[in-house]
Design an enzyme around this catalytic site. Structure first.
Site, mmCIF file in Angstrom:
data_model
loop_
_atom_site.group_PDB
_atom_site.id
_atom_site.type_symbol
_atom_site.label_atom_id
_atom_site.label_comp_id
_atom_site.label_asym_id
_atom_site.label_seq_id
_atom_site.Cartn_x
_atom_site.Cartn_y
_atom_site.Cartn_z
ATOM 1 N N TYR A 138 -6.408 8.999 0.070
ATOM 2 C CA TYR A 138 -5.226 8.127 0.221
ATOM 3 C C TYR A 138 -3.975 8.657 1.046
ATOM 4 O O TYR A 138 -3.830 8.104 2.204
ATOM 5 C CB TYR A 138 -4.454 7.890 -1.012
ATOM 6 C CG TYR A 138 -3.171 7.001 -1.125
ATOM 7 C CD1 TYR A 138 -3.072 5.732 -0.944
ATOM 8 C CD2 TYR A 138 -2.042 7.630 -1.301
ATOM 9 C CE1 TYR A 138 -1.858 4.893 -0.925
ATOM 10 C CE2 TYR A 138 -0.862 6.857 -1.322
ATOM 11 C CZ TYR A 138 -0.870 5.431 -1.059
ATOM 12 O OH TYR A 138 0.146 4.546 -0.969
ATOM 13 N N SER A 177 3.680 6.245 3.147
ATOM 14 C CA SER A 177 4.050 6.784 1.995
ATOM 15 C C SER A 177 4.548 8.205 2.082
ATOM 16 O O SER A 177 3.966 9.034 3.344
ATOM 17 C CB SER A 177 2.828 6.816 0.913
ATOM 18 O OG SER A 177 2.930 7.717 0.112
ATOM 19 N N GLY A 186 -0.704 -8.311 2.333
ATOM 20 C CA GLY A 186 -0.754 -8.210 1.045
ATOM 21 C C GLY A 186 0.480 -8.715 0.291
ATOM 22 O O GLY A 186 1.268 -7.987 -0.418
ATOM 23 N N ALA A 187 0.870 -9.892 0.649
ATOM 24 C CA ALA A 187 2.287 -10.519 0.122
ATOM 25 C C ALA A 187 1.935 -11.118 -1.161
ATOM 26 O O ALA A 187 3.252 -11.790 -1.595
ATOM 27 C CB ALA A 187 2.504 -11.466 1.509
ATOM 28 N N ASN A 188 0.884 -10.868 -1.623
ATOM 29 C CA ASN A 188 0.731 -11.572 -2.994
ATOM 30 C C ASN A 188 1.397 -10.784 -4.367
ATOM 31 O O ASN A 188 1.235 -11.091 -5.162
ATOM 32 C CB ASN A 188 -0.588 -11.981 -3.669
ATOM 33 C CG ASN A 188 -1.465 -10.945 -3.397
ATOM 34 O OD1 ASN A 188 -1.878 -10.509 -2.511
ATOM 35 N ND2 ASN A 188 -2.012 -10.756 -4.698
ATOM 36 N N SER A 189 1.647 -9.596 -4.079
ATOM 37 C CA SER A 189 1.852 -8.571 -5.142
ATOM 38 C C SER A 189 2.817 -7.451 -4.654
ATOM 39 O O SER A 189 3.055 -7.252 -3.445
ATOM 40 C CB SER A 189 0.429 -7.913 -5.446
ATOM 41 O OG SER A 189 0.735 -6.702 -6.175
HETATM 42 N N1 LIG Z 1 4.186 1.407 -5.262
HETATM 43 C C1 LIG Z 1 4.610 2.502 -4.615
HETATM 44 O O1 LIG Z 1 4.932 3.445 -5.467
HETATM 45 C C2 LIG Z 1 4.023 2.933 -3.181
HETATM 46 C C3 LIG Z 1 4.600 4.053 -2.577
HETATM 47 C C4 LIG Z 1 4.271 4.422 -1.517
HETATM 48 C C5 LIG Z 1 3.668 3.586 -0.690
HETATM 49 N N2 LIG Z 1 3.262 2.375 -0.943
HETATM 50 C C6 LIG Z 1 2.613 1.315 -0.130
HETATM 51 O O2 LIG Z 1 3.105 0.055 -0.443
HETATM 52 C C7 LIG Z 1 2.041 -0.731 0.121
HETATM 53 C C8 LIG Z 1 2.265 -1.835 -0.896
HETATM 54 O O3 LIG Z 1 1.667 -1.597 -1.983
HETATM 55 P P1 LIG Z 1 2.305 -2.114 -3.572
HETATM 56 O O4 LIG Z 1 2.871 -0.781 -4.189
HETATM 57 O O5 LIG Z 1 3.155 -3.298 -3.304
HETATM 58 O O6 LIG Z 1 0.905 -2.369 -4.313
HETATM 59 P P2 LIG Z 1 0.212 -3.710 -4.787
HETATM 60 O O7 LIG Z 1 1.152 -4.361 -5.780
HETATM 61 O O8 LIG Z 1 -0.968 -3.204 -5.267
HETATM 62 O O9 LIG Z 1 0.106 -4.501 -3.695
HETATM 63 C C9 LIG Z 1 -1.019 -4.224 -2.621
HETATM 64 C C10 LIG Z 1 -1.286 -5.317 -1.823
HETATM 65 O O10 LIG Z 1 -2.492 -5.252 -0.646
HETATM 66 C C11 LIG Z 1 -3.473 -6.072 -1.054
HETATM 67 N N3 LIG Z 1 -4.880 -5.525 -0.675
HETATM 68 C C12 LIG Z 1 -5.165 -4.551 -1.080
HETATM 69 N N4 LIG Z 1 -6.545 -4.545 -0.704
HETATM 70 C C13 LIG Z 1 -6.752 -5.379 0.506
HETATM 71 C C14 LIG Z 1 -7.635 -5.926 1.385
HETATM 72 N N5 LIG Z 1 -8.827 -5.278 1.232
HETATM 73 N N6 LIG Z 1 -7.071 -7.057 2.062
HETATM 74 C C15 LIG Z 1 -6.078 -7.496 2.003
HETATM 75 N N7 LIG Z 1 -5.151 -7.223 1.254
HETATM 76 C C16 LIG Z 1 -5.450 -6.144 0.245
HETATM 77 C C17 LIG Z 1 -3.397 -6.307 -2.629
HETATM 78 O O11 LIG Z 1 -3.952 -7.642 -2.606
HETATM 79 P P3 LIG Z 1 -4.894 -7.988 -4.117
HETATM 80 O O12 LIG Z 1 -3.707 -8.232 -4.891
HETATM 81 O O13 LIG Z 1 -5.712 -9.033 -3.850
HETATM 82 O O14 LIG Z 1 -5.279 -6.745 -4.400
HETATM 83 C C18 LIG Z 1 -1.864 -6.473 -2.606
HETATM 84 O O15 LIG Z 1 -1.320 -7.753 -2.145
HETATM 85 C C19 LIG Z 1 0.846 0.038 0.238
HETATM 86 O O16 LIG Z 1 0.552 0.141 1.583
HETATM 87 C C20 LIG Z 1 1.133 1.027 -0.542
HETATM 88 O O17 LIG Z 1 0.426 2.370 -0.209
HETATM 89 C C21 LIG Z 1 3.688 2.022 -2.306
#
Ligand SMILES: NC(=O)c1ccc[n+]([C@@H]2O[C@H](COP(=O)([O-])OP(=O)(O)OC[C@H]3O[C@@H](n4cnc5c(N)ncnc54)[C@H](OP(=O)(O)O)[C@@H]3O)[C@@H](O)[C@H]2O)c1
Length: 324
Positions: A205, A180, A47-50
């Site tokens: 989740y 999380s 998930g390195a694109n976002s």
């Molecule tokens: N943001 C927060 O506040 C927070 C808090 C606690 C934990 N987290 C954890 O942090 C991690 C990163 O999340 P983020 O906040 O950076 O969210 P994000 O910006 O939505 O990034 C999530 C990444 O996961 C990828 N992904 C989703 N479904 C996938 C699949 N089926 N196969 C491969 N890649 C997939 C997405 O790809 P696409 O762009 O193609 O959808 C995106 O690159 C997650 O595990 C999340 O649970 C985040």
């Protein structure tokens, strides 16, 4: 009147910024020594694109690592890679960004990603299980698993297991798992892992994030004596694209944006603990621990239940086809 309003806005903005600094409390991974450790190392970030994954990949590239971006959409990954290179400019020199397709909602895709990595990469120093999906409506993966459990836990479970041999032959090496704090509201209900009897998107989740922690602890136990370590973290509340399935009423959007700007971490701040666990000499040899803001934190007993962790491991092995 206008002057008073301007003063109030400036003061208010200043206070918000101070509150934000204080409340987000972003621990910082110190760069210098870690950068020297990462030079020439090979790292996979899912998930390195976002969001957090993108920020993590950019920082590791800055440290001159070879970063393999495991992403499900090549177009989004290429765009992110272009932007990262443009942002870093000369600082990206010496490192490498490589894009490989990986859809964690498809066991076939996970297997072909790993096959290619095993064919092409002579070593793997760090695996960062970062990708995630949050509170989506009820959906199933290609293999029929509930989406959040399937992507956040099972996809990464298979990925890690298929790459373990390479991680072991590259030891000392590290696995970093992004969970999380919301794990606290999850339970592993073995009778309904696919949520076919009932589905609640928040519970789903939290359960997947509890599974991340149980997986980490069981894997750490299995890896004792191998010089492959595995640790798990929570990043705090971070302003990313994770909330894509959350509907915020149109009128409440400006307020939400203000609050998130004021109080949420930036992706770079949120990525600090992932970067720290991937690169810092301070955590060399440390395994099976839970971190937040670059410090070890305590877990609730439900996340330290070794019997549940073993049972979840055994069932996951069958679900992903590692054991028939
Ligand atoms: N943001 C927060 O506040 C927070 C808090 C606690 C934990 N987290 C954890 O942090 C991690 C990163 O999340 P983020 O906040 O950076 O969210 P994000 O910006 O939505 O990034 C999530 C990444 O996961 C990828 N992904 C989703 N479904 C996938 C699949 N089926 N196969 C491969 N890649 C997939 C997405 O790809 P696409 O762009 O193609 O959808 C995106 O690159 C997650 O595990 C999340 O649970 C985040």
């Amino acid at each position: 009147m206008a002057a008073a309003a301007l003063l109030a806005a400036v003061l208010g903005g200043g206070l918000l910024l101070i509150a934000r600094r204080y409340l987000t409390g972003a621990g910082r991974a110190s760069r210098g020594a870690a950068a020297a450790l990462m030079r020439g190392k090979t790292v996979i970030v899912t998930g390195a694109n976002s969001g957090l994954g993108r920020a993590t990949a950019a920082e590791l590239l800055r440290m001159q690592a070879r970063v393999i971006m495991g992403c499900r959409d090549r177009g989004r990954a290429e765009q992110a890679a272009r932007e990262i290179r443009a942002e870093l400019g000369a600082q990206a020199e010496g490192g490498e960004l490589v894009i490989r397709e990986l859809d964690l909602a498809s066991l076939r895709s996970v297997r072909s990603f790993c096959q290619r990595v095993l064919q092409e990469e002579p070593r793997l120093d760090v695996l960062i299980n970062n990708a995630g999906i949050f509170q989506c409506p009820y959906m199933k993966t290609e293999d029929g698993f509930e989406m959040q459990f399937g992507v956040n836990h099972l996809g990464h479970f298979l990925l890690t297991n298929l790459l373990l041999g390479l991680l072991k032959s590259s030891a000392p090496s590290r696995i970093v798992v992004v969970s999380s704090r919301l794990y606290k509201y999850g339970e592993i209900n073995f009778e309904d892992l696919n949520s076919e009897i009932s589905y609640n998107k928040s519970f789903g989740y939290s359960r997947s994030k509890l599974a991340n922690i149980l997986f980490t602890r069981e894997l750490a136990r299995r890896l004792e004596g191998t010089e492959v370590t595995v640790n798990v973290l929570h990043p705090g509340i971070v302003r990313t694209n994770l909330g894509r399935y959350i509907n915020i009423p149109l009128l409440a959007k400006p307020l939400f944006n203000l609050v998130s700007w004021a109080f949420f971490k930036t992706p770079l701040e949120g990525a600090q603990t992932s970067i720290y666990l991937a690169s810092s000499a301070e955590v060399e040899g440390v395994s099976g621990k839970y971190f937040g803001d670059c410090k070890e934190e305590e877990l609730l007993p439900k996340a330290m239940d070794d019997l549940v962790a073993r049972k979840l491991w055994d069932i996951s092995e069958v679900m992903v086809g590692l054991l028939k």
